[in-house]
Design an enzyme around this catalytic site. Structure first.
Site, PDB file in Angstrom:
ATOM      1  N   LYS A  22       0.843  -1.206   0.000  1.00  0.00           N
ATOM      2  CA  LYS A  22       0.000   0.000   0.000  1.00  0.00           C
ATOM      3  C   LYS A  22       0.870   1.246   0.000  1.00  0.00           C
ATOM      4  O   LYS A  22       0.654   2.161  -0.800  1.00  0.00           O
ATOM      5  CB  LYS A  22      -0.894   0.019   1.245  1.00  0.00           C
ATOM      6  CG  LYS A  22      -1.549   1.370   1.490  1.00  0.00           C
ATOM      7  CD  LYS A  22      -2.413   1.386   2.730  1.00  0.00           C
ATOM      8  CE  LYS A  22      -1.672   1.664   4.019  1.00  0.00           C
ATOM      9  NZ  LYS A  22      -1.368   3.096   4.281  1.00  0.00           N
ATOM     10  N   ASN A  23       1.835   1.301   0.902  1.00  0.00           N
ATOM     11  CA  ASN A  23       2.599   2.541   1.038  1.00  0.00           C
ATOM     12  C   ASN A  23       3.457   2.826  -0.190  1.00  0.00           C
ATOM     13  O   ASN A  23       3.605   3.983  -0.590  1.00  0.00           O
ATOM     14  CB  ASN A  23       3.455   2.496   2.308  1.00  0.00           C
ATOM     15  CG  ASN A  23       2.608   2.666   3.566  1.00  0.00           C
ATOM     16  OD1 ASN A  23       1.419   2.960   3.486  1.00  0.00           O
ATOM     17  ND2 ASN A  23       3.218   2.476   4.724  1.00  0.00           N
ATOM     18  N   ARG A  95      -3.572  11.042   4.901  1.00  0.00           N
ATOM     19  CA  ARG A  95      -2.421  11.933   4.960  1.00  0.00           C
ATOM     20  C   ARG A  95      -1.450  11.759   3.806  1.00  0.00           C
ATOM     21  O   ARG A  95      -0.808  12.705   3.383  1.00  0.00           O
ATOM     22  CB  ARG A  95      -1.636  11.663   6.239  1.00  0.00           C
ATOM     23  CG  ARG A  95      -2.267  12.194   7.484  1.00  0.00           C
ATOM     24  CD  ARG A  95      -1.353  11.863   8.639  1.00  0.00           C
ATOM     25  NE  ARG A  95       0.005  12.265   8.312  1.00  0.00           N
ATOM     26  CZ  ARG A  95       0.476  13.485   8.502  1.00  0.00           C
ATOM     27  NH1 ARG A  95      -0.273  14.417   9.017  1.00  0.00           N
ATOM     28  NH2 ARG A  95       1.718  13.768   8.170  1.00  0.00           N
ATOM     29  N   CYS A 119      -4.582  13.401  13.253  1.00  0.00           N
ATOM     30  CA  CYS A 119      -5.244  12.141  12.991  1.00  0.00           C
ATOM     31  C   CYS A 119      -5.172  11.313  14.246  1.00  0.00           C
ATOM     32  O   CYS A 119      -4.540  11.706  15.220  1.00  0.00           O
ATOM     33  CB  CYS A 119      -4.628  11.411  11.813  1.00  0.00           C
ATOM     34  SG  CYS A 119      -3.194  10.471  12.253  1.00  0.00           S
ATOM     35  N   ARG A 124       1.130  14.481  13.953  1.00  0.00           N
ATOM     36  CA  ARG A 124       1.648  14.242  12.612  1.00  0.00           C
ATOM     37  C   ARG A 124       1.741  15.494  11.751  1.00  0.00           C
ATOM     38  O   ARG A 124       1.032  15.652  10.757  1.00  0.00           O
ATOM     39  CB  ARG A 124       0.817  13.178  11.897  1.00  0.00           C
ATOM     40  CG  ARG A 124       0.813  11.864  12.634  1.00  0.00           C
ATOM     41  CD  ARG A 124       0.092  10.786  11.894  1.00  0.00           C
ATOM     42  NE  ARG A 124       0.896  10.164  10.858  1.00  0.00           N
ATOM     43  CZ  ARG A 124       0.484   9.133  10.136  1.00  0.00           C
ATOM     44  NH1 ARG A 124      -0.703   8.631  10.316  1.00  0.00           N
ATOM     45  NH2 ARG A 124       1.267   8.599   9.224  1.00  0.00           N
ATOM     46  N   PRO A 125       2.609  16.410  12.108  1.00  0.00           N
ATOM     47  CA  PRO A 125       2.758  17.619  11.308  1.00  0.00           C
ATOM     48  C   PRO A 125       3.442  17.332   9.969  1.00  0.00           C
ATOM     49  O   PRO A 125       3.959  16.243   9.747  1.00  0.00           O
ATOM     50  CB  PRO A 125       3.656  18.497  12.180  1.00  0.00           C
ATOM     51  CG  PRO A 125       4.356  17.591  13.105  1.00  0.00           C
ATOM     52  CD  PRO A 125       3.503  16.366  13.258  1.00  0.00           C
ATOM     53  N   ASP A 127       5.696  19.754   8.840  1.00  0.00           N
ATOM     54  CA  ASP A 127       6.716  20.807   8.813  1.00  0.00           C
ATOM     55  C   ASP A 127       7.981  20.389   8.063  1.00  0.00           C
ATOM     56  O   ASP A 127       8.602  21.195   7.373  1.00  0.00           O
ATOM     57  CB  ASP A 127       7.072  21.226  10.251  1.00  0.00           C
ATOM     58  CG  ASP A 127       7.584  20.055  11.083  1.00  0.00           C
ATOM     59  OD1 ASP A 127       6.939  18.985  11.057  1.00  0.00           O
ATOM     60  OD2 ASP A 127       8.630  20.186  11.736  1.00  0.00           O
ATOM     61  N   GLN A 128       8.354  19.111   8.166  1.00  0.00           N
ATOM     62  CA  GLN A 128       9.591  18.670   7.504  1.00  0.00           C
ATOM     63  C   GLN A 128       9.437  18.633   5.981  1.00  0.00           C
ATOM     64  O   GLN A 128      10.369  18.946   5.248  1.00  0.00           O
ATOM     65  CB  GLN A 128      10.034  17.295   8.023  1.00  0.00           C
ATOM     66  CG  GLN A 128      10.346  17.273   9.513  1.00  0.00           C
ATOM     67  CD  GLN A 128      11.470  18.222   9.883  1.00  0.00           C
ATOM     68  OE1 GLN A 128      12.543  18.206   9.280  1.00  0.00           O
ATOM     69  NE2 GLN A 128      11.228  19.070  10.864  1.00  0.00           N
ATOM     70  N   ASP A 307       4.276   0.270  12.238  1.00  0.00           N
ATOM     71  CA  ASP A 307       3.082  -0.321  11.621  1.00  0.00           C
ATOM     72  C   ASP A 307       2.864  -1.786  12.023  1.00  0.00           C
ATOM     73  O   ASP A 307       1.838  -2.365  11.678  1.00  0.00           O
ATOM     74  CB  ASP A 307       3.154  -0.206  10.091  1.00  0.00           C
ATOM     75  CG  ASP A 307       2.878   1.217   9.608  1.00  0.00           C
ATOM     76  OD1 ASP A 307       2.471   2.073  10.422  1.00  0.00           O
ATOM     77  OD2 ASP A 307       3.072   1.475   8.399  1.00  0.00           O
ATOM     78  N   ARG A 399      -8.909   0.264   4.540  1.00  0.00           N
ATOM     79  CA  ARG A 399      -7.961   1.242   4.008  1.00  0.00           C
ATOM     80  C   ARG A 399      -6.668   0.564   3.584  1.00  0.00           C
ATOM     81  O   ARG A 399      -6.003   1.030   2.661  1.00  0.00           O
ATOM     82  CB  ARG A 399      -7.611   2.282   5.081  1.00  0.00           C
ATOM     83  CG  ARG A 399      -8.706   3.260   5.357  1.00  0.00           C
ATOM     84  CD  ARG A 399      -8.179   4.371   6.210  1.00  0.00           C
ATOM     85  NE  ARG A 399      -6.947   4.906   5.633  1.00  0.00           N
ATOM     86  CZ  ARG A 399      -6.179   5.807   6.204  1.00  0.00           C
ATOM     87  NH1 ARG A 399      -6.512   6.296   7.378  1.00  0.00           N
ATOM     88  NH2 ARG A 399      -5.085   6.238   5.633  1.00  0.00           N
TER      89      ARG A 399
END
Ligand code: UD1
Length: 419
Positions: A22-23, A95, A119, A124-125, A127-128, A307, A399
């Site tokens: 998936k990822n 996301r 979430c 879980r920003p 910013d990076q 995960d 999902r």
């Protein structure tokens, strides 16, 4: 809303094929936006997250759909891209959709993508991601919940991430492929999905060196071509199926995966008492005898994957003794704990550590899925519990797991979906 019913106690055995990752798929779908030509992805899992990404690509004006006559392949052609804006309604669902920002910026010189927001598993920003794109010369503004990025021309730069971020590394890597000059990413994520993305970008004509290490160098090129690629098997789905074999004292072989990418997970299963055999494309788990307690700490690759944390914890609820699981990657990823407690598990949480005292048996009960991997953990526990468990809110599972109940049933589980 669908529910999954599980009657625990069956010993799982047999062989099952892992679906495509998936990822990896989600990152590769975003990368398709960079192509001058058609991108064909094969071995794609039929998942809700993939559907969401398809909707986003279409909202951007790309043509994107399942290939006719081939249930597991996608065709994506960004030729008609005309709308560099990813709307809130789609981004908030997932996301990973934020990964379209880098490619859109590289292609259009401007992009507008909804901020993904918080979430269930923590703040879980992003910013990076933004810091990285800014280092390539993008001007970033936040406007009414949207990130607006513009750059007349992206130019290579040095990006030093403050922490390892998988999708952040992928986002910046994609943008840098079409930037002028050389980009150096320091403290890059080393996950197999980063390596796979770099390989596919390379096949499209990108110049990338060092993926899989923590320093990645990207030399920008003028354009990228279309590509055809078969997605690698999902190491997390495979790990989940093996955990199901382990907790039921079974004998399960998963095919279609690369066990070299699963070493830290397989090592924990060995510590728990399992006998593991691998070859290039399969992993087999056999379990006889009592489950052993252990200590596990989640970390970026090659560490133990966050995960897999819920699924391992589910296994440890039945170990002969006390285990400790430390969640270092996400700040709030123990939502499965109260649900596992409903099944009779003895777990206490303090900050980022969970202390699991093994119990002789779990008992089936109604439980609720709270996020994708938490639900996988509940299913693993329910397979070993006495009696019936009903897992509610299974849309979380859909999902990220393709036909999970069919796969587990094929291994001998008593599991059904109720519409
Ligand atoms: C990806 C995976 C997800 C996995 C995670 C960690 C996809 C689609 N998802 O998510 O399944 O659980 O890697 O292996 O590939 N962070 C920041 N600022 C940022 C970005 C991240 O502070 O800009 C923090 C996060 O809040 C988290 C940590 O960094 O605490 C790691 O997150 P990250 O690696 O970015 O996860 P994702 O790429 O979103």
């Amino acid at each position: 809303m669908d529910r999954i019913l599980i009657r625990g106690g069956a010993r799982l055995s047999g062989e099952i094929r892992a679906s495509g990752s998936k990822n990896s798929t989600l990152a590769l779908m975003a990368a398709a936006l960079l192509a001058d030509g058609e991108v064909i992805l094969r071995n794609v899992p039929r998942l809700r997250d993939v559907e969401t990404m398809l909707e986003i690509l279409r909202a951007l004006g790309a043509s994107a759909d399942w290939a006719e006559g081939d249930e597991q392949s996608l065709r994506i052609d960004p030729a008609a891209l005309n709308q560099p804006e990813a709307p809130y309604d789609l981004v908030r669902k997932m996301r990973a959709s934020f990964m379209v920002l880098g490619p859109l910026l590289a292609r259009f010189g401007s992009a507008r993508v909804s901020e993904p927001g918080g979430c269930a598993i923590g703040v879980r920003p992003v910013d990076q991601h933004l810091k990285g794109l800014a280092a390539l010369g993008a001007k970033i503004q936040l406007d009414h919940g949207y990130v607006e990025a513009t750059a007349a021309e992206l130019r290579g730069g040095r990006v030093a991430f403050d922490l390892t971020t998988v999708n952040g590394t992928q986002n910046v890597m994609m943008a840098a492929t079409l930037a002028r000059g050389e980009t150096l990413i320091e403290n890059a994520a080393r996950e197999p999905e980063v390596v796979e993305l770099a390989a596919v970008l390379g096949a499209m004509g990108a110049e990338i060196e060092g993926a899989g290490g923590d320093r990645v160098v990207i030399r920008g090129v003028e354009s990228l071509s279309g590509v055809e690629h078969t997605v690698t098997g999902d190491r997390i789905e495979a790990g989940t199926l093996l955990a199901a074999g382990l907790v039921t004292g079974g004998d399960v072989r998963v095919t279609g995966v690369k066990p070299v990418f699963m070493e830290s997970t397989l090592e924990k299963f060995r510590e728990a008492g399992a006998d593991i055999e691998t070859d290039e494309g399969t992993a087999r788990i056999r379990m006889a005898g009592p489950l052993q307690p252990l200590r596990a700490v989640t970390a970026p690759f090659p560490g133990f994957p966050t995960d897999m944390q819920a699924q391992l914890m589910a296994v440890l609820t039945l170990a002969e003794g006390s285990s400790v699981v430390v969640e270092q990657v996400f700040e709030n990823r123990f939502m499965h704990v109260p649900e596992l407690q409903r099944l009779g598990a003895d777990i206490s949480v303090s900050g980022r550590s969970a202390h699991i005292r093994g119990v002789p048996r779990l008992m089936g009960a109604p439980v609720m899925a709270t996020d994708l991997r938490a639900s996988a953990g509940l299913i693993v526990a329910a397979l070993a519990a006495e009696g019936d468990t009903v897992v509610n809110r299974v849309y979380h599972i859909d999902r990220g797991y393709e036909r999970i109940e069919a796969k587990l049933r094929a291994l001998g589980a008593e599991i059904e979906r109720e519409k």
